[in-house]
Design a protein around this motif. Structure first.
Motif, PDB file in Angstrom:
ATOM      1  N   ILE A 221       0.946  -1.234   0.033  1.00 23.02           N
ATOM      2  CA  ILE A 221       0.063   0.015   0.146  1.00 23.02           C
ATOM      3  C   ILE A 221       0.727   1.266  -0.149  1.00 23.02           C
ATOM      4  CG2 ILE A 221      -1.720   1.179   1.242  1.00 23.02           C
ATOM      5  CD1 ILE A 221      -2.670  -1.419   2.171  1.00 23.02           C
ATOM      6  N   ASP A 222       2.112   1.194   0.941  1.00 21.69           N
ATOM      7  CA  ASP A 222       2.778   2.247   0.777  1.00 21.69           C
ATOM      8  C   ASP A 222       3.494   2.677  -0.489  1.00 21.69           C
ATOM      9  OD1 ASP A 222       2.041   3.081   3.542  1.00 21.69           O
ATOM     10  OD2 ASP A 222       3.683   1.852   4.318  1.00 21.69           O
ATOM     11  N   ALA A 223       4.099   1.443  -0.978  1.00 21.58           N
ATOM     12  CA  ALA A 223       4.538   1.751  -2.375  1.00 21.58           C
ATOM     13  C   ALA A 223       3.699   1.965  -3.360  1.00 21.58           C
ATOM     14  CB  ALA A 223       5.380   0.040  -2.723  1.00 21.58           C
ATOM     15  N   CYS A 224       2.525   1.648  -3.347  1.00 19.09           N
ATOM     16  CA  CYS A 224       1.531   2.185  -4.244  1.00 19.09           C
ATOM     17  C   CYS A 224       1.334   3.573  -4.262  1.00 19.09           C
ATOM     18  CB  CYS A 224       0.038   1.601  -4.153  1.00 19.09           C
ATOM     19  SG  CYS A 224      -1.077   2.152  -5.351  1.00 19.09           S
ATOM     20  N   LEU A 225       1.401   4.189  -3.095  1.00 14.96           N
ATOM     21  CA  LEU A 225       1.230   5.731  -2.636  1.00 14.96           C
ATOM     22  C   LEU A 225       2.486   6.183  -3.226  1.00 14.96           C
ATOM     23  CD1 LEU A 225      -0.486   6.002   0.746  1.00 14.96           C
ATOM     24  CD2 LEU A 225      -1.476   6.698  -1.586  1.00 14.96           C
ATOM     25  N   ALA A 226       3.556   5.661  -3.264  1.00  8.99           N
ATOM     26  CA  ALA A 226       5.088   6.308  -3.936  1.00  8.99           C
ATOM     27  C   ALA A 226       4.880   6.365  -5.183  1.00  8.99           C
ATOM     28  CB  ALA A 226       6.175   5.417  -3.257  1.00  8.99           C
ATOM     29  N   VAL A 227       4.499   5.234  -5.862  1.00  8.82           N
ATOM     30  CA  VAL A 227       4.363   5.223  -7.244  1.00  8.82           C
ATOM     31  C   VAL A 227       3.392   6.087  -7.910  1.00  8.82           C
ATOM     32  CG1 VAL A 227       3.902   3.815  -9.298  1.00  8.82           C
ATOM     33  CG2 VAL A 227       5.186   2.610  -7.362  1.00  8.82           C
ATOM     34  N   ILE A 228       2.290   6.404  -7.246  1.00  9.18           N
ATOM     35  CA  ILE A 228       1.371   7.348  -7.727  1.00  9.18           C
ATOM     36  C   ILE A 228       2.102   8.440  -7.561  1.00  9.18           C
ATOM     37  CG2 ILE A 228      -0.947   8.170  -7.158  1.00  9.18           C
ATOM     38  CD1 ILE A 228      -1.842   5.629  -6.026  1.00  9.18           C
ATOM     39  N   ALA A 229       2.614   8.993  -6.575  1.00  7.04           N
ATOM     40  CA  ALA A 229       3.271  10.241  -6.299  1.00  7.04           C
ATOM     41  C   ALA A 229       4.273  10.742  -7.426  1.00  7.04           C
ATOM     42  CB  ALA A 229       3.893  10.427  -4.716  1.00  7.04           C
ATOM     43  N   ARG A 230       4.776   9.559  -7.966  1.00  3.93           N
ATOM     44  CA  ARG A 230       5.978   9.644  -8.977  1.00  3.93           C
ATOM     45  C   ARG A 230       5.559   9.806 -10.450  1.00  3.93           C
ATOM     46  NH1 ARG A 230       9.163   6.195  -6.338  1.00  3.93           N
ATOM     47  NH2 ARG A 230       8.382   4.614  -8.083  1.00  3.93           N
ATOM     48  N   ALA A 231       4.285   8.690 -10.646  1.00  6.84           N
ATOM     49  CA  ALA A 231       3.871   8.477 -11.956  1.00  6.84           C
ATOM     50  C   ALA A 231       2.357   8.874 -12.435  1.00  6.84           C
ATOM     51  CB  ALA A 231       4.485   6.963 -12.223  1.00  6.84           C
ATOM     52  N   GLY A 232       1.529   9.083 -11.333  1.00 11.70           N
ATOM     53  CA  GLY A 232       0.518   9.250 -11.216  1.00 11.70           C
ATOM     54  C   GLY A 232      -0.419   8.017 -11.238  1.00 11.70           C
TER      55      GLY A 232
END
Length: 190
Positions: A25-36
């Motif tokens: 879940i935390d990784a998903c937020l990190a990816v969204i913050a970088r790549a949308g």
């Protein structure tokens, strides 16, 4: 011959990883913050979380389920911070000061939070099923404000918090913090 005994707390001889779901879940937020949201994939999230790609479907049936969990966690984190700030206000003046602090310091505390918020807003605008997350977020914000303000004022302050925060984050000319104090005072005085 009996199969070899597995160590306690493991499956098929592997160590149990009780934090894996949270890491995803935390990784998903990190990816969204970088790549949308559009640039987020199971593969990218698995790589960010340091888990095998196959583990993704064990914890989340599809990307929609993962996005819901991630954005719910994000909204709850922001709401918790908001509620703590308002809970410390002991009178009307402290409540107005808390709203100013929320605008100037708490909401969208960094670029990552700004991007995540806007990704969630865009997703909720396009897919009504995500509005339950934004609605719950707004309801918690308004409830925290209603400890100190009537419901109509709380609703206006909630919109002001959101709007001024966005303007402060995206406007190349930072306004004076006294402008924020004045806006909050005018709405709260009504």
């Amino acid at each position: 011959m009996a199969p070899p005994e597995r160590p306690a707390g493991s499956r098929r001889g592997r160590r149990n990883d009780p934090d894996r779901r949270d890491r995803i879940i935390d990784a998903c937020l990190a990816v969204i913050a970088r790549a949308g949201v559009a640039g987020t994939s199971h593969r990218k999230v698995a790589a960010e979380a340091g888990v095998p790609l196959g583990a993704m479907t064990y914890y989340f049936g599809n990307m929609d389920e993962l996005l819901r969990e991630a954005f719910t966690r994000f909204a709850e984190t922001i709401s918790d911070r908001f509620e703590r700030r308002m809970a410390f206000a002991s009178d009307a003046i402290a409540a107005r000061d808390a709203v100013v602090a929320i605008i100037l310091e708490d909401v969208f505390g960094d670029d990552r939070e700004l991007v995540l918020s806007h990704e969630l807003y865009t997703l909720a605008a396009r897919q009504p099923a995500y509005r339950s997350i934004t609605t719950a977020w707004m309801e918690r914000s308004r409830a925290a404000l209603e400890r100190h303000f009537d419901p109509a004022t709380a609703r206006m302050l909630d919109a002001l918090i959101e709007g001024l925060t966005i303007h402060r984050a995206l406007d190349s000319h930072q306004g004076d913090s006294r402008d924020v104090q004045l806006a909050v005072s005018r709405i709260a005085a009504g």
